[in-house]
Scaffold this active site. Structure first.
Site, PDB file in Angstrom:
ATOM      1  N   SER A  29      59.692  35.292  73.749  1.00 27.22           N
ATOM      2  CA  SER A  29      59.502  36.519  72.970  1.00 27.22           C
ATOM      3  C   SER A  29      59.076  36.253  71.535  1.00 27.22           C
ATOM      4  O   SER A  29      58.470  37.114  70.900  1.00 27.22           O
ATOM      5  CB  SER A  29      60.792  37.343  72.972  1.00 27.22           C
ATOM      6  OG  SER A  29      61.883  36.583  72.466  1.00 27.22           O
ATOM      7  N   GLY A  66      61.688  36.433  77.203  1.00 27.31           N
ATOM      8  CA  GLY A  66      62.785  36.063  78.091  1.00 27.31           C
ATOM      9  C   GLY A  66      62.598  34.750  78.807  1.00 27.31           C
ATOM     10  O   GLY A  66      63.534  34.271  79.459  1.00 27.31           O
ATOM     11  N   ASN A  95      65.810  30.644  74.715  1.00 24.38           N
ATOM     12  CA  ASN A  95      66.596  31.371  75.724  1.00 24.38           C
ATOM     13  C   ASN A  95      67.523  30.439  76.503  1.00 24.38           C
ATOM     14  O   ASN A  95      68.618  30.842  76.898  1.00 24.38           O
ATOM     15  CB  ASN A  95      65.655  32.116  76.677  1.00 24.38           C
ATOM     16  CG  ASN A  95      64.978  33.292  75.994  1.00 24.38           C
ATOM     17  OD1 ASN A  95      65.634  34.139  75.394  1.00 24.38           O
ATOM     18  ND2 ASN A  95      63.663  33.335  76.062  1.00 24.38           N
ATOM     19  N   ASP A 176      67.884  43.096  65.567  1.00 26.61           N
ATOM     20  CA  ASP A 176      68.647  42.222  66.458  1.00 26.61           C
ATOM     21  C   ASP A 176      68.922  40.858  65.842  1.00 26.61           C
ATOM     22  O   ASP A 176      69.707  40.063  66.368  1.00 26.61           O
ATOM     23  CB  ASP A 176      67.947  42.053  67.801  1.00 26.61           C
ATOM     24  CG  ASP A 176      66.564  41.408  67.681  1.00 26.61           C
ATOM     25  OD1 ASP A 176      66.217  40.890  66.610  1.00 26.61           O
ATOM     26  OD2 ASP A 176      65.835  41.426  68.702  1.00 26.61           O
ATOM     27  N   HIS A 179      64.334  38.378  66.241  1.00 24.49           N
ATOM     28  CA  HIS A 179      62.887  38.468  66.359  1.00 24.49           C
ATOM     29  C   HIS A 179      62.226  38.917  65.050  1.00 24.49           C
ATOM     30  O   HIS A 179      62.731  39.840  64.407  1.00 24.49           O
ATOM     31  CB  HIS A 179      62.494  39.442  67.471  1.00 24.49           C
ATOM     32  CG  HIS A 179      62.995  39.029  68.813  1.00 24.49           C
ATOM     33  ND1 HIS A 179      64.166  39.526  69.360  1.00 24.49           N
ATOM     34  CD2 HIS A 179      62.496  38.168  69.717  1.00 24.49           C
ATOM     35  CE1 HIS A 179      64.354  38.984  70.555  1.00 24.49           C
ATOM     36  NE2 HIS A 179      63.355  38.151  70.799  1.00 24.49           N
TER      37      HIS A 179
END
Length: 202
Positions: A29, A66, A95, A176, A179
């Site tokens: 991502s 992801g 991830n 979040d 990002h």
């Protein structure tokens, strides 16, 4: 006539140069344009950024939000076959780390990603990834050391982790905390181009 031939020669050289610098970005991502149009993601801006360093490149963004190193490994053979890149930027592992995957598994997958790329005659730029100490400092330290060790072992370019610079500007981070915002993407593209351009030859 001479001027026409010179123009044709210049166009031919530009085409060869462009083909010689096909870059495949294999990431998650952080490179896929999370919560933004793909054209705003830094790989989409990399061609223009590289041009400021006198480098003509064609960028294929094969990043998927992801994705783990295992996901990237499953997709890479087909990508190499279809695109035949001259460079592969590997931006994977975040991830894996956030899910607490064993460092040995991550190392094995990254090793395969590197060797598959090199076996396909592509140069590799491995991006350093770091993860927060969710699983303790020992785990995050072991995770971080994987990247320089593999870069040395396989003679690849080791690129700094751009997120370490972005998090210093809270306004460039999404809520979040993981990002970068669209506003940060041009800076990331320049950051990557500055670290990559010196390794490319036109």
């Amino acid at each position: 006539m001479i001027r026409t031939l010179s123009l044709l020669l210049c166009l031919l050289c530009s085409t060869v140069s462009l083909a010689a610098n096909k870059i495949l970005v294999l990431g998650d991502s952080l490179s896929a344009g999370y919560n933004m149009p793909i054209e705003k993601a830094w790989p989409s801006l990399l061609t223009e950024a590289m041009a400021t360093h006198g480098q003509a490149v064609n960028v294929i963004n094969a990043s998927i939000s992801g994705d783990t190193t295992g996901n990237g490994l499953a997709r890479l053979p087909e990508l190499l076959k279809n695109h035949q890149p001259d460079w592969v930027i590997i931006e994977l592992g975040a991830n894996d780390g956030l899910r607490g995957f064993p460092p040995k598994v991550i190392e094995t997958n990254l090793t395969k990603l590197i060797t598959l790329s090199q076996d396909a005659n592509a140069n590799v730029a491995l991006m350093q990834i770091r993860v927060p100490p969710n699983y303790g400092k020992r785990y995050s330290d072991m995770f971080a050391k994987i990247y320089p060790q593999l870069a040395t072992r396989h003679n690849t370019v080791l690129m700094p982790f751009f997120l370490e610079e972005i998090i210093l500007k809270p306004e460039w981070m999404m809520d979040d905390g993981l990002h970068p915002e669209p506003e940060a993407q041009p800076w990331i593209a320049q950051f990557v181009s500055q670290n990559l351009a010196k390794h490319l030859e036109n």
